[in-house]
Motif scaffolding. Sequence first.
Motif, mmCIF file in Angstrom:
data_model
loop_
_atom_site.group_PDB
_atom_site.id
_atom_site.type_symbol
_atom_site.label_atom_id
_atom_site.label_comp_id
_atom_site.label_asym_id
_atom_site.label_seq_id
_atom_site.Cartn_x
_atom_site.Cartn_y
_atom_site.Cartn_z
ATOM 1 N N ASN A 151 0.816 -1.222 0.000
ATOM 2 C CA ASN A 151 0.000 0.000 0.000
ATOM 3 C C ASN A 151 0.847 1.269 0.000
ATOM 4 O O ASN A 151 0.303 2.360 -0.083
ATOM 5 N N ARG A 169 -2.275 1.153 -4.280
ATOM 6 C CA ARG A 169 -2.555 0.313 -3.108
ATOM 7 C C ARG A 169 -2.635 -1.156 -3.529
ATOM 8 O O ARG A 169 -3.715 -1.698 -3.723
ATOM 9 N N ASP A 171 -1.732 -3.899 -1.753
ATOM 10 C CA ASP A 171 -2.285 -4.777 -0.704
ATOM 11 C C ASP A 171 -3.809 -4.743 -0.716
ATOM 12 O O ASP A 171 -4.459 -5.786 -0.596
ATOM 13 N N ASP A 172 -4.381 -3.553 -0.837
ATOM 14 C CA ASP A 172 -5.841 -3.446 -0.888
ATOM 15 C C ASP A 172 -6.398 -4.207 -2.084
ATOM 16 O O ASP A 172 -7.447 -4.850 -1.991
ATOM 17 N N LEU A 173 -5.694 -4.155 -3.203
ATOM 18 C CA LEU A 173 -6.134 -4.835 -4.416
ATOM 19 C C LEU A 173 -6.010 -6.352 -4.284
ATOM 20 O O LEU A 173 -6.973 -7.084 -4.519
ATOM 21 N N ASN A 175 -4.948 -8.404 -1.451
ATOM 22 C CA ASN A 175 -5.416 -9.060 -0.223
ATOM 23 C C ASN A 175 -6.817 -8.642 0.188
ATOM 24 O O ASN A 175 -7.549 -9.422 0.780
ATOM 25 N N GLY A 176 -7.183 -7.401 -0.127
ATOM 26 C CA GLY A 176 -8.496 -6.906 0.276
ATOM 27 C C GLY A 176 -9.561 -7.030 -0.800
ATOM 28 O O GLY A 176 -10.739 -6.798 -0.543
ATOM 29 N N ASN A 178 -10.111 -5.074 -3.253
ATOM 30 C CA ASN A 178 -10.659 -3.765 -3.613
ATOM 31 C C ASN A 178 -10.334 -3.476 -5.083
ATOM 32 O O ASN A 178 -9.247 -3.007 -5.412
ATOM 33 N N GLN A 180 -11.289 -1.192 -6.969
ATOM 34 C CA GLN A 180 -11.067 0.221 -7.267
ATOM 35 C C GLN A 180 -9.587 0.588 -7.202
ATOM 36 O O GLN A 180 -9.174 1.601 -7.744
ATOM 37 N N ALA A 181 -8.786 -0.260 -6.537
ATOM 38 C CA ALA A 181 -7.344 -0.019 -6.462
ATOM 39 C C ALA A 181 -6.625 -0.509 -7.722
ATOM 40 O O ALA A 181 -5.420 -0.304 -7.870
ATOM 41 N N ASN A 182 -7.354 -1.117 -8.637
ATOM 42 C CA ASN A 182 -6.755 -1.640 -9.864
ATOM 43 C C ASN A 182 -6.728 -0.546 -10.925
ATOM 44 O O ASN A 182 -7.647 -0.396 -11.708
#
Length: 198
Positions: A151, A169, A171-173, A175-176, A178, A180-182
Amino acid sequence: MALVAAALLGATGCSTSYEKLDGEPPAVAQSPEYVIGPGDAVNIFVWRNPELSSNVPVRPDGRITTPLIEDVQASGRTPTELARVMEEKLGTYVKNPVVTVMVTSFQGTYDNQIRVVGQAAEPKIIPYRDGMTLLDVVIAVGGLTDFAAGNRASVVRRVEGEARQFNVRIDDLINGGNIQANVDMMPGDILIIPEAWF
């Protein structure tokens, strides 16, 4: 971090000053035509002259050699531009040659590649493909190491002639989940993945 970005930008001929911004990196207009680069392989097809047709690599100096024609500059040209050059050169030996150039293995020019440095499982240079995203790049380098601070990763991109650095981000993409982080990646981007602080 700033030293790594500055060194990479200096190595790629970019300005060493950059602006760090939050948010999604802006899109950059790109040429729809593929430009041949060192490491590519090209198929030179000469109509009605199979003995002059060949599949050749583009050497590190950007040149190719085919039957009858030596040391033609291929790097930096589109396949169509290279075909016209080959027709002109073959015209000395063949009446009205018709040449088609097909790229069969892709590396592209440095401006059309994405560099990944830092805590990627396999840091490397990746040929850019149309529509490539951050997730595609992370998969291509085998993910992150156990020591990566995903992140705190960033993308360095040329925008209107200036190098700018944007946070991403990972990690958000990964592991989470998310999506929108792509973010979209662009030719010439540098993805920097720092080490986590323990």
